[in-house]
Design an enzyme around this catalytic site. Sequence first.
Site, PDB file in Angstrom:
ATOM      1  N   GLU A   1     -57.703  44.460 -60.224  1.00  4.76           N
ATOM      2  CA  GLU A   1     -57.468  45.288 -61.400  1.00  4.76           C
ATOM      3  C   GLU A   1     -58.688  46.099 -61.868  1.00  4.76           C
ATOM      4  OE1 GLU A   1     -55.781  42.953 -64.544  1.00  4.76           O
ATOM      5  OE2 GLU A   1     -53.960  42.505 -63.448  1.00  4.76           O
TER       6      GLU A   1
ATOM      7  N   GLU B   1     -49.215  40.044 -59.073  1.00  4.07           N
ATOM      8  CA  GLU B   1     -49.225  39.043 -60.150  1.00  4.07           C
ATOM      9  C   GLU B   1     -48.075  39.337 -61.094  1.00  4.07           C
ATOM     10  OE1 GLU B   1     -52.695  38.474 -62.619  1.00  4.07           O
ATOM     11  OE2 GLU B   1     -54.032  38.711 -60.907  1.00  4.07           O
TER      12      GLU B   1
HETATM   13  C1  NOJ Z   1     -54.227  39.600 -64.721  1.00  4.56           C
HETATM   14  C2  NOJ Z   1     -55.579  39.089 -64.355  1.00  4.56           C
HETATM   15  O1  NOJ Z   1     -55.840  39.399 -63.013  1.00  4.56           O
HETATM   16  C3  NOJ Z   1     -55.749  37.600 -64.597  1.00  4.56           C
HETATM   17  O2  NOJ Z   1     -57.101  37.302 -64.482  1.00  4.56           O
HETATM   18  C4  NOJ Z   1     -55.180  37.215 -65.945  1.00  4.56           C
HETATM   19  O3  NOJ Z   1     -55.403  35.875 -66.221  1.00  4.56           O
HETATM   20  C5  NOJ Z   1     -53.706  37.525 -65.939  1.00  4.56           C
HETATM   21  N1  NOJ Z   1     -53.549  38.943 -65.790  1.00  4.56           N
HETATM   22  C6  NOJ Z   1     -52.973  37.104 -67.215  1.00  4.56           C
HETATM   23  O4  NOJ Z   1     -53.434  37.855 -68.285  1.00  4.56           O
END
Ligand code: NOJ
Length: 570
Positions: free
Chosen positions: A263, A477
Amino acid sequence: MFSSTARALVLALLALEASAAQKGTPTVSFNSTAGSTYLPNKDYSNEQLAMLWYQVGPVSTHPVVTATVEPTAEPSSYAGPGEFHPLVASNYGEQLAEAKLPADFAWGLSSSAYQLEGAARDEGRGPSIWDLLSHRNPNQVADNSTGDVLAQHYYLYKQDFARLKSFGAPYYSPSISWPRIFPFGKGPVNEAGLKHYDDVIAELVKNGIQPALSLFHWDTPLALFNQYGGWTNPQIIDDYLNYAKFIITRYDKYVPIWFSINEPQYCNWQYSYYPAGKLYPDYGVGPGMEARFLCGHHTLLAHAKLSKWYHNEFKGRGRITFKNSGNYFQPMTNSTADLAAAQRSYDFVLGWFGGVWSDGDYPQSLKDTLGDLLPKFTEKEKEIVKGSCDFFAIDAYTAFYVGELSGGVEACAGNKTHPSFPECVNQTAIGPDGFGIGPAADLGASWLKNTPVGVRKFLSHITKVLFPAVKDIQVTEFGFAEPFESDYTNVQDATWDLRRSDYIQGFLDNILLAITEDKVNVTGAYVWSIFDNFEWGSGIKTRFGLQYLNYDTLERTPKASWFQTRNWFK
Ligand code: NOJ
């Protein structure tokens, strides 16, 4: 030429291979990184490392788990939902009755190093910016938690992988900690850290789980902030490349999917308030807009250079991309202004890094709005950025409505002090009729609502409208923070996570509908996360795990959502 240490290492690995072969376990051997400029050298100094940790302050340790623990046999089944309450039913039963995932669909659970490893100061690890932020930046973490101990996954990974094996997912998507390998971000390698990840990879292979491995999940080595201000400085590109090439060279044989960066959009929030000048030297780029876009620029270049090296020089066997953070934007109405606001929203989130799929450059809207705040790519750099992702990876958690900003976009885009600058749109979780877009998550994740239909629309929109050059897409994710989960006083109540189960069922159903009905080539999906962990600024009280983590005993207990997910894939 091999040094004697390198020779000893190779011999040890060969011996390990021989004994593994005898026992019938898969043979694992790693490409030698001997000869790399980054092998141990005379510069390594424990005093230097101690100074870095002094900057962070005292680090907690776990009273019991302080070394790698051998796994015990996993039970043949786990305590799970019984006869008094079913799991969540599908809303698309008939429509999906015959639906099937593609045979080689990549799926599993995901995590990241700083969020669960713990053992922060152990075995030669250097601090990352998150050690400093969580310890020293007042109000950084809502519950004042840190990554010092957490799940001690650093020592308990063998048991965690045995459980993943019983879960049955073919993939697992964790990250490697850069400062465990290079405690100073560059220079000497920490052999203990390297040996640890050798073992992590070997253990995954042994359990038949393929790693989809992130090289960077926000844990920039603190030393590089001290030296030049982290990702605001172009020097980071070479340091990142040296680290990333080192890891890829060693493990590529076992890693079919590489995520260069998790990200890059994180530059938005992390570089808006980072504490330059207070906790580490100020290099003249204060927190805020300039830092955000410098961070994004260097991140994209670092990724692109790595990707081109991976295919053109190294000739890697797998695929490489970065994970985008983004959400579906539903225009409030079909008015031209609302449609333009939705496109503008995408530009500032995905388009920012979307040159990969087009001309290698930034969207015109970013250039027009940001002016000098947006760094420029040279023609050569644009060529490197172009085509540097093998597939589109999207961390797609939720959806928003979006509409024209009151007062109009122009007045905002021309005024750097406007509170909505630079996006200059109205994004909201409240629909045109005043009802919320979906059930809310925990208060520590107020941005997150359960919007399963959004993920289906999003997958189509990305591949058909925003970036038609994309050939396949993975939802790298998605996940949900069950409201108030940390308030329960017993594990049985906490593990009945029906809202998360509903979220997962709905998201998976809609990902499948995107494949079967909308003909989107979705090739993978990963649920965040393997167990509860450190949710950055929200700390450990906001839980995203499919397993409940008791932070004292370190016990992991499968929640209802663990069964919901497993059953869905079965
Ligand atoms: C995306 C992130 O990559 C991760 O580190 C985070 O914990 C999750 N979103 C949930 O917010």
